[in-house]
Scaffold this motif. Structure first.
Motif, short mmCIF file in Angstrom:
data_model
loop_
_atom_site.label_atom_id
_atom_site.label_comp_id
_atom_site.label_asym_id
_atom_site.label_seq_id
_atom_site.Cartn_x
_atom_site.Cartn_y
_atom_site.Cartn_z
N VAL A 206 0.82 -1.22 0.00
CA VAL A 206 0.00 0.00 0.00
C VAL A 206 0.85 1.27 0.00
CG1 VAL A 206 -1.67 1.36 1.32
CG2 VAL A 206 -2.06 -1.08 0.96
N PRO A 207 1.88 1.40 0.87
CA PRO A 207 2.70 2.62 0.80
C PRO A 207 3.49 2.73 -0.50
CG PRO A 207 3.68 1.01 2.30
CD PRO A 207 2.30 0.53 1.99
N GLY A 211 3.23 6.11 -2.65
CA GLY A 211 4.47 6.81 -2.94
C GLY A 211 4.85 6.74 -4.41
N GLY A 212 4.63 5.56 -5.01
CA GLY A 212 4.97 5.40 -6.42
C GLY A 212 4.14 6.27 -7.34
N LEU A 341 -1.30 9.74 4.87
CA LEU A 341 -0.54 10.74 5.63
C LEU A 341 0.88 10.83 5.09
CD1 LEU A 341 -0.20 12.71 8.01
CD2 LEU A 341 0.35 10.73 9.45
N MET A 342 1.48 9.66 4.83
CA MET A 342 2.81 9.63 4.24
C MET A 342 2.81 10.33 2.89
SD MET A 342 4.71 6.38 2.54
CE MET A 342 3.63 6.64 1.11
N GLY A 343 1.77 10.07 2.09
CA GLY A 343 1.68 10.68 0.77
C GLY A 343 1.60 12.19 0.83
N LEU A 344 0.89 12.72 1.82
CA LEU A 344 0.78 14.17 1.98
C LEU A 344 2.14 14.79 2.26
CD1 LEU A 344 -0.95 16.74 2.27
CD2 LEU A 344 -1.26 16.13 4.70
N ILE A 345 2.90 14.16 3.17
CA ILE A 345 4.24 14.67 3.50
C ILE A 345 5.16 14.57 2.29
CG2 ILE A 345 6.21 14.38 5.02
CD1 ILE A 345 3.68 15.42 6.40
N VAL A 346 5.09 13.44 1.58
CA VAL A 346 5.95 13.24 0.41
C VAL A 346 5.60 14.26 -0.68
CG1 VAL A 346 6.43 11.65 -1.52
CG2 VAL A 346 6.44 10.81 0.83
N PHE A 347 4.32 14.54 -0.86
CA PHE A 347 3.88 15.52 -1.87
C PHE A 347 4.46 16.90 -1.58
CE2 PHE A 347 0.74 18.74 -3.19
CZ PHE A 347 0.72 18.50 -4.56
#
Length: 401
Positions: A206-207, A211-212, A341-347
């Motif tokens: 899923v991550p 992320g990808g 949440l990870m995606g928001l930070i990565v974005f």
């Protein structure tokens, strides 16, 4: 065969593909024999040496593409493929000899041969149907603008690598455990192993999907953008890669479900699931490719695989009441929340770094920060597996001191 698989290709491209196909056809037999040898090692719970098989297969291809491409063109890859197939087969024979020495003998009435044939026929049919699915995708892609097939291959190559590293390796280990549990006729143990495999696939995949998709252009640019691969090619390939990433989760669950049925010596249900997948994929290919082109074909693959997974999970739940689909869905919700949440930070981080640093540093920083945020979110959401992992790492560090 080429005309059936790629009707939209030009006559020159079809002729070239046919010539290449004639050369690499023998590698199929070597791949089958190598798979049998590695399966024998896996049945004895030996996984490390068989996992190195891909090194012996791919290393000659890399060498041939570097040193022979100027002299032989595309046939350099053919030479590398043939050499890699022979080398990997020889290596598989070496690791198999530790557990079993082949002696030529053939008895048609051997009960094990009869049982193997009875179980393998549905599996072979399912594999053939699955290949039909791939051929259908390529046939629709050949009707898209020039470069669609290449872009799909580029996008699928990366996701296939992730799939083989994360999912196939996990399913190989779990298959041995599932087979032992099925042999002991322990439904509770079967359910526990199945839950564990699905949960790990969910936590890892899923991550990677989130992320990808966010970093799709950066990933394609870093891997492929050199030579004739332009910025426009990156933009064209990135959505296809993202769609294949979306299919990665369902493909992971599908292979775990398939291994479950194989462990229970039920090879028919996966065939029905594969046939259902193909039946759904064909009309979706026609529909999605009309609106989204080659990316629609990859998205159709994801949707049809999701239908197949739903069918398999329904059958598993019906066969084994100990399997809890609701607990798996609850984990998926937790994992998705942590990944978003990870995606928001990565974005935010990607947008900040992209104008200041090269693609390599953008990817490296995004991956490292994203992994830390994802792990922290899982801890806050009280996901059991991440706590067990941190506990093991902590114990290893304490022992190291």
């Amino acid at each position: 065969l080429v005309q059936i698989a790629a009707p939209g290709m030009t006559a020159v491209s079809q002729a070239l593909t046919a010539r290449v196909l004639r050369f690499i056809m023998p590698t199929t037999s070597l791949a089958v024999l190598a798979a049998i040898n590695t399966s024998i090692s896996n049945s004895h719970e030996r996984y490390y040496l068989p996992a190195l098989l891909s090194v012996f297969l791919n290393f000659p291809i890399i060498l041939a593409s570097i040193f022979l491409s100027e002299s032989f063109g595309i046939y350099a890859l053919v030479i590398g493929t043939l050499a890699g197939s022979v080398l990997s087969f020889c290596y598989s024979c070496l690791i198999r000899r530790k557990f079993y020495r082949f002696r030529p003998s053939f008895h048609l009435r051997d009960p094990y041969i009869i049982k193997t044939l009875r179980l393998s026929v549905p599996s072979i049919v399912g594999a053939a149907v699955n290949e039909v699915n791939s051929i259908v995708d390529k046939a629709f892609a050949s009707m898209q603008p020039v470069g669609a097939i290449a872009a799909m291959n580029y996008g699928n190559k990366i996701t296939s690598g992730i799939f083989n590293i994360v999912v196939v390796s996990l399913s190989t280990v779990s298959y041995t455990e599932l087979s032992n549990a099925a042999a002991a006729d322990s439904k509770e143990r079967l359910a526990r192993i199945f839950h564990s495999a699905v949960r790990i696939v969910t936590l890892l995949v899923v991550p990677l999907i989130v992320g990808g998709i966010l970093l799709s252009q950066e990933i394609i640019s870093f891997v492929y953008q050199r030579g004739f691969f332009s910025t426009d090619d990156v933009r064209y390939t990135a959505p296809i890669f993202s769609a294949y990433l979306f299919a990665l989760f369902f493909s992971g669950i599908q292979i775990v479900c398939t291994k479950y049925f194989y462990a229970c010596q039920n090879t028919r249900t996966p065939v029905f699931a594969t046939a259902l997948c193909v039946g759904v994929n064909i009309p979706l290919n026609a529909l999605f490719s009309h609106f989204w082109g080659a990316a629609g074909l990859a998205l159709a693959t994801a949707c049809s695989t999701a239908v197949s997974v739903f069918f398999l999970l329904t059958k598993i739940k019906k066969q084994n009441g100990k399997v809890s689909v609701s607990s798996l869905l609850y984990l998926l919700l937790k994992t998705s929340a942590a990944a978003l949440l990870m995606g928001l930070i990565v974005f935010i981080l990607r947008n900040f770094l992209s104008t200041r640093f090269s693609v390599f540093w953008v990817l490296l920083c995004s991956v490292c920060v994203g992994a830390c945020v994802y792990a922290a979110a899982l801890l806050l959401l009280n996901v059991e597996e991440i706590r067990i992992l941190f506990r093991k790492v902590w114990n290893m560090l304490r022992k190291g001191k």
